[in-house]
Design an enzyme around this catalytic site. Structure first.
Site, PDB file in Angstrom:
ATOM      1  N   ASP A 105       0.843  -1.199   0.000  1.00 23.02           N
ATOM      2  CA  ASP A 105       0.000   0.000   0.000  1.00 23.02           C
ATOM      3  C   ASP A 105       0.880   1.252   0.000  1.00 23.02           C
ATOM      4  OD1 ASP A 105      -2.172  -1.674   0.208  1.00 23.02           O
ATOM      5  OD2 ASP A 105      -2.358  -1.429   2.387  1.00 23.02           O
TER       6      ASP A 105
HETATM    7  N1  URA Z   1      -1.388  -5.831   3.967  1.00 21.70           N
HETATM    8  C1  URA Z   1      -1.857  -4.574   3.926  1.00 21.70           C
HETATM    9  O1  URA Z   1      -2.905  -4.274   4.498  1.00 21.70           O
HETATM   10  N2  URA Z   1      -1.132  -3.658   3.250  1.00 21.70           N
HETATM   11  C2  URA Z   1       0.030  -3.927   2.639  1.00 21.70           C
HETATM   12  O2  URA Z   1       0.660  -3.040   2.058  1.00 21.70           O
HETATM   13  C3  URA Z   1       0.507  -5.252   2.684  1.00 21.70           C
HETATM   14  C4  URA Z   1      -0.220  -6.182   3.369  1.00 21.70           C
END
Ligand code: URA
Length: 245
Positions: A105
């Site tokens: 993310d």
């Molecule tokens: N899980 C999440 O919620 N975000 C990420 O970036 C990776 C795993």
């Protein structure tokens, strides 16, 4: 064995961009089998021909593999109209069709492998074959043994299937002004959208910080500060390639 143009061979080996290496060739700084060549388009047999630049051997390297310590605020994409991408963090002269292996993310930090080896990336990300990924997380809420149990049994996060068993390790739990905060490590084997955030949301908690610390056999190099990257070592590349044989 590959049969490729001399300028591509040199550019792949990191001797410069395609136009820079053409200049080097024109200047007579490149030899093939100890003979100066001035044509960029001659074909090189990668496992037979001996190429040198300024009399130093140049080894062929087809693929690039980097480990990036992704900072928050950049997107895991190759191009974006508005946002800075993880590829923008790699030096322009080193970029040859690079892409991130999977996504983190925008606000997630930590280990991201960046490569142009599609076969290796597909192996790591193939459905049902996802390698273990471990994250460090800060959580708003009190993580307990019960939460650990729920993560290991699988959680309904609104998809058609429960999440696969995840390993949740409690590092610390403390309370501040009647609010609990926990620090944990979580290991998952899938790559669902916002997976860890959604898992904690389902148990009534909130992820306030997330950082990936390992992917399969590769661990984030603690010497890399946020936004820094380095090439994977030969040993790390072999470990990755053998991660799913
Ligand atoms: N899980 C999440 O919620 N975000 C990420 O970036 C990776 C795993």
């Amino acid at each position: 064995m590959a049969n490729i143009r001399l300028d591509k061979f040199l550019a792949d080996a990191g001797a410069g961009t395609r136009s820079q290496v053409k200049e080097l060739i024109k200047k007579g700084r490149v030899k093939v089998n100890n003979v100066i060549v001035k044509k960029s388009d001659i074909k090189i047999q990668t496992d037979e021909d001996f190429v040198s630049l300024d009399d130093k051997k140049v080894s062929h390297c087809e693929f690039q593999y980097f480990m990036l310590n992704k900072p928050g605020g950049v997107v895991s994409a190759t191009k974006d109209e508005k946002e800075k991408t993880v590829i923008d963090l790699i030096d322009v002269s080193k970029r040859r069709d690079l892409f991130p292996v999977g996504r983190l993310d925008k606000d997630t930090e930590g280990l991201l492998i960046i490569t142009n080896d599609g076969v290796m990336a597909n192996k790591l990300l193939a459905p049902g074959k996802h390698v273990n990924k471990t994250y460090f997380a800060k959580i708003e809420g009190c993580v307990t043994d019960e939460t650990v149990e729920m993560f290991s049994s699988g959680i309904d996060i609104g998809d058609d299937k429960l999440t696969k068993p995840a390993i949740l390790q409690i590092i610390s739990v403390f309370s501040k002004e009647e609010q609990y905060e926990s620090e944990v490590k979580v290991t998952i084997t899938e790559g669902r959208y916002h997976q860890i955030k959604r898992m904690f949301e389902k148990v009534g908690m909130k992820v306030t910080y997330l950082k990936r610390i390992s992917m399969g056999p590769i661990f984030l190099d603690e010497a890399l500060t946020c936004g820094e990257y380095r090439e994977l070592t030969q040993e790390e590349i072999e470990l990755l390639k053998n991660a799913h044989q």
